[in-house]
Design a protein around this motif. Structure first.
Motif, PDB file in Angstrom:
ATOM      1  N   LEU A 123      45.775  47.160  42.990  1.00 56.71           N
ATOM      2  CA  LEU A 123      45.029  47.132  41.699  1.00 56.71           C
ATOM      3  C   LEU A 123      44.275  46.007  41.500  1.00 56.71           C
ATOM      4  N   ALA A 124      44.987  44.704  41.504  1.00 54.90           N
ATOM      5  CA  ALA A 124      44.370  43.653  41.135  1.00 54.90           C
ATOM      6  C   ALA A 124      42.967  43.334  41.991  1.00 54.90           C
ATOM      7  N   PHE A 125      43.390  43.675  43.339  1.00 56.60           N
ATOM      8  CA  PHE A 125      41.961  43.627  44.227  1.00 56.60           C
ATOM      9  C   PHE A 125      40.924  44.406  43.582  1.00 56.60           C
ATOM     10  N   VAL A 126      41.207  45.581  43.665  1.00 57.60           N
ATOM     11  CA  VAL A 126      40.275  46.734  43.026  1.00 57.60           C
ATOM     12  C   VAL A 126      39.581  45.727  41.483  1.00 57.60           C
ATOM     13  N   LEU A 127      40.419  45.635  40.644  1.00 56.59           N
ATOM     14  CA  LEU A 127      39.719  45.071  39.410  1.00 56.59           C
ATOM     15  C   LEU A 127      38.864  43.969  39.634  1.00 56.59           C
ATOM     16  N   GLY A 128      39.553  43.230  40.566  1.00 55.28           N
ATOM     17  CA  GLY A 128      38.695  42.035  40.490  1.00 55.28           C
ATOM     18  C   GLY A 128      37.481  42.091  41.603  1.00 55.28           C
ATOM     19  N   THR A 129      37.318  42.919  42.494  1.00 58.81           N
ATOM     20  CA  THR A 129      36.089  42.949  43.101  1.00 58.81           C
ATOM     21  C   THR A 129      35.254  43.689  42.441  1.00 58.81           C
ATOM     22  N   ALA A 130      35.696  44.763  41.668  1.00 54.51           N
ATOM     23  CA  ALA A 130      34.756  45.695  41.030  1.00 54.51           C
ATOM     24  C   ALA A 130      34.049  44.593  39.865  1.00 54.51           C
ATOM     25  N   MET A 131      34.677  43.656  39.419  1.00 54.78           N
ATOM     26  CA  MET A 131      34.004  42.688  38.423  1.00 54.78           C
ATOM     27  C   MET A 131      32.956  41.780  39.239  1.00 54.78           C
ATOM     28  N   ALA A 132      33.263  41.555  40.640  1.00 56.43           N
ATOM     29  CA  ALA A 132      32.262  40.844  41.220  1.00 56.43           C
ATOM     30  C   ALA A 132      31.405  41.682  41.717  1.00 56.43           C
ATOM     31  N   GLY A 133      31.515  43.188  41.826  1.00 53.90           N
ATOM     32  CA  GLY A 133      30.112  44.141  42.241  1.00 53.90           C
ATOM     33  C   GLY A 133      29.381  44.089  40.769  1.00 53.90           C
ATOM     34  N   LEU A 134      30.022  44.020  39.659  1.00 54.04           N
ATOM     35  CA  LEU A 134      29.155  44.140  38.582  1.00 54.04           C
ATOM     36  C   LEU A 134      28.098  42.737  38.513  1.00 54.04           C
ATOM     37  N   GLY A 135      28.735  41.500  39.009  1.00 53.41           N
ATOM     38  CA  GLY A 135      28.090  40.402  38.695  1.00 53.41           C
ATOM     39  C   GLY A 135      27.161  40.307  39.773  1.00 53.41           C
ATOM     40  N   GLY A 136      27.295  40.983  41.146  1.00 48.21           N
ATOM     41  CA  GLY A 136      26.365  41.092  42.057  1.00 48.21           C
ATOM     42  C   GLY A 136      25.396  41.919  41.595  1.00 48.21           C
ATOM     43  N   ALA A 137      25.386  43.181  41.042  1.00 47.00           N
ATOM     44  CA  ALA A 137      24.363  44.040  40.710  1.00 47.00           C
ATOM     45  C   ALA A 137      23.546  43.231  39.708  1.00 47.00           C
TER      46      ALA A 137
END
Lengths: 295, 255
Positions: free
Chosen positions: A183-197
């Motif tokens: 769960l922590a990995f999904v949440l944390g990497t999703a935030m990184a994905g937003l930043g990447g976009a």
């Protein structure tokens, strides 16, 4: 404010978003990740491809980008179920290099030439540029901070704290390590994905080297400097590490040296970070009678 | 009261060539206090780790309320009603004593997606956690960081966390060690109170006085094998037990 400072601040806001994501993984759930830039890159490439080759707009692509990055985060977070600490750190470094080379060597991702022609973001018919793009990033940063805060106040967040401190004991209290680490990995990497976009549509041209291991290290530095596991720490860290090179522009050749010196001094004198438990700043501004362990 | 809660059926756990637990069978009824004793290295803590799901048995089965639980992970065993303490205390060090207990109060929340999104630091959960802390006598330490408590209080925190799970079976791994006499007396009273609520207790104890005094029955392990089983007075005079603790020849002196 001139264009230059606005650009710097926009970069800082984007990096703060990504650092907040790293903080969820490292600070809240205690899983070391030195490959966070990979997910920043996955978000950037996903959004770039969906908007150039896929014909979507930034806004229609964004949910897909976030879901996709989170899903890849779920898969690449799996080593954390078997590996601890230093082994996990090395594995995540490896993941970073693999993702970077896929972007670099697979023609679909533009290879060494990178991806260009990424459209700007339009909102209500106007193209977002300069300060407006910065405001957009700040709105997303606020959203990320809101989600982080909500997470620390949810049972799932508490489960992650428990896992971070003592996995066996947490497990004996009903916390499934698999579920909550992922769960922590999904949440944390999703935030990184937003930043990447956001990054892809700010730069409008991206290449694999933008998402290398050094960026992962500086993300980690931001989190450690600001205060690992605190809400505002990653933002403060991103701000300081973003502004310092500008202030010390004459020392540009010594930038890495300066960063390393800051990190070493922090580890020696303020191991919990500027905003961490027991830090100088906290003691100065402590409001009496308030438990601040989870702010 | 002859209502079966837990049964170990020929349970073994091997670590490489070492048979830490070897073909052990015993059972526990509801509301019973069973003492697990034996010399160092007898396999007592391994037994606990098998029952609480930390290890899966190499052979044999562990049946809780008629359900075969061999190989279940610890979080499932917790959900099925097994609460435990650890011989080497494992507090969530940076969290406060109160927050430590609140973690355990979330047991029912961690299983579902929606339920784990609810807020944890509510008035209700703080109140409930504080009541449990007061029950074990460390209510005044609620706000302290748990990692900085002295060992005796950390052991009581372990007990508080286990009780917060509202278990059917409580596993106490040397919870009494390192406690002063009056603290131990208080804790004994607490364990009897827990049993009076219908909770079964399985305890590992090195202090024979405590083990004999509290337990309805004792199970003696030695070198991973079940050596003897019975009421405290039977165990006390069992020559095999005396021999296991004191060595050959000692039994002659003891009797």
């Amino acid at each position: 404010m001139n264009d230059y400072s606005i650009t710097i601040l926009t970069f800082i806001a984007i990096q703060a978003i990504v650092a907040c994501g790293l903080n969820v993984i490292v600070g809240y759930a205690g899983q070391i990740s030195l490959g966070h830039a990979a997910f920043f890159g996955i978000g950037a490439y996903a959004s770039a491809l969906l908007t150039t080759k896929g014909g979507l707009t930034f806004w229609t692509a964004l949910p897909l980008v976030i879901l996709l990055t989170g899903a890849i985060g779920l898969v690449l977070g799996m080593p954390s179920l078997r590996l601890r600490e230093d082994f996990l750190a090395v594995t995540t470094i490896g993941i970073n290099f693999i993702v970077e080379s896929v972007f670099l060597y697979v023609p679909f991702f533009g290879g060494a030439l990178g991806l260009g022609g990424i459209p700007s973001i339009t909102l209500l018919g106007t193209r977002l540029r300069g300060p407006n793009f910065l405001y957009l990033c700040l709105v997303f940063l606020a959203a990320v901070l809101f989600i982080s805060r909500r997470f620390t106040r949810s049972w799932g967040g508490l489960a992650c704290f428990a896992l971070r401190e003592e996995e066996t004991a947490a497990s004996s209290m009903g916390v499934s390590p698999i579920r909550f680490k992922l769960l922590a990995f999904v949440l944390g990497t999703a935030m990184a994905g937003l930043g990447g976009a956001l990054y892809a549509h700010l730069m409008r041209f991206i290449s694999a080297t933008d998402f290398g291991f050094t960026l992962s290290v500086s993300m980690m530095s931001m989190v450690v400097l600001g205060g690992i596991g605190t809400l505002w720490g990653p933002v403060l860290g991103a701000l300081i590490l973003g502004v310092l090179p500008e202030v010390f522009r004459p020392l540009i050749d010594y930038r890495m040296l300066l960063n390393a010196a800051i990190l070493l001094l922090m580890i020696r004198f303020q191991p919990a970070g500027l905003l961490g438990e027991g830090s100088l700043l906290r003691r100065l501004f402590r409001r009496p009678g308030r438990d601040s362990a989870h702010e | 009261m002859n209502d079966l809660l837990l049964r170990l059926e020929g349970v073994s756990r091997h670590f490489g060539g070492l048979k830490a637990v070897d073909d052990v069978s015993f059972s526990l009824t509801r509301g019973e206090i069973l003492g697990l004793i034996g010399p160092n290295g007898a396999g007592k803590t391994t037994c606990f780790n098998l029952i609480s799901g930390v290890y899966a048995p190499t052979k044999g089965d562990i049946v809780l309320e008629g359900v075969s639980t061999a190989g279940f992970p610890p979080y499932r065993m917790a959900a099925l009603g097994v609460g435990r303490t650890f011989q080497v205390v494992k507090p969530f060090s940076t969290l406060s004593v109160l927050n430590n207990v609140q973690v355990a109060l979330g047991l029912k929340r961690y299983g579902g997606v929606l339920s784990s999104l609810g807020p944890w630091d509510t008035k209700a959960s703080r109140k409930e956690a504080l009541e449990i802390l007061e029950e074990v006598g460390i209510g005044h330490l609620a706000a302290s960081p748990s990692g900085q408590l002295p060992l005796g209080n950390q052991r009581r925190l372990e007990l508080a966390r286990a009780l917060a799970l509202k278990p059917k079976l409580l596993l106490l791994d040397e919870t009494f060690s390192g406690l002063r006499h009056e603290e131990a007396a208080l804790l004994s009273k607490l364990v009897l109170g827990v049993r009076a609520r219908g909770i079964s207790v399985l305890l590992i104890e090195h202090n024979m006085k405590v083990a004999m005094g509290l337990s309805d029955r004792l199970v003696v392990l030695d070198h991973g094998r079940l050596l003897a089983e019975g009421k405290p007075e039977e165990i006390r005079s069992d020559p095999r037990v005396v021999e296991a603790y004191l060595g050959k020849g000692a039994s002659a002196h003891a009797s």
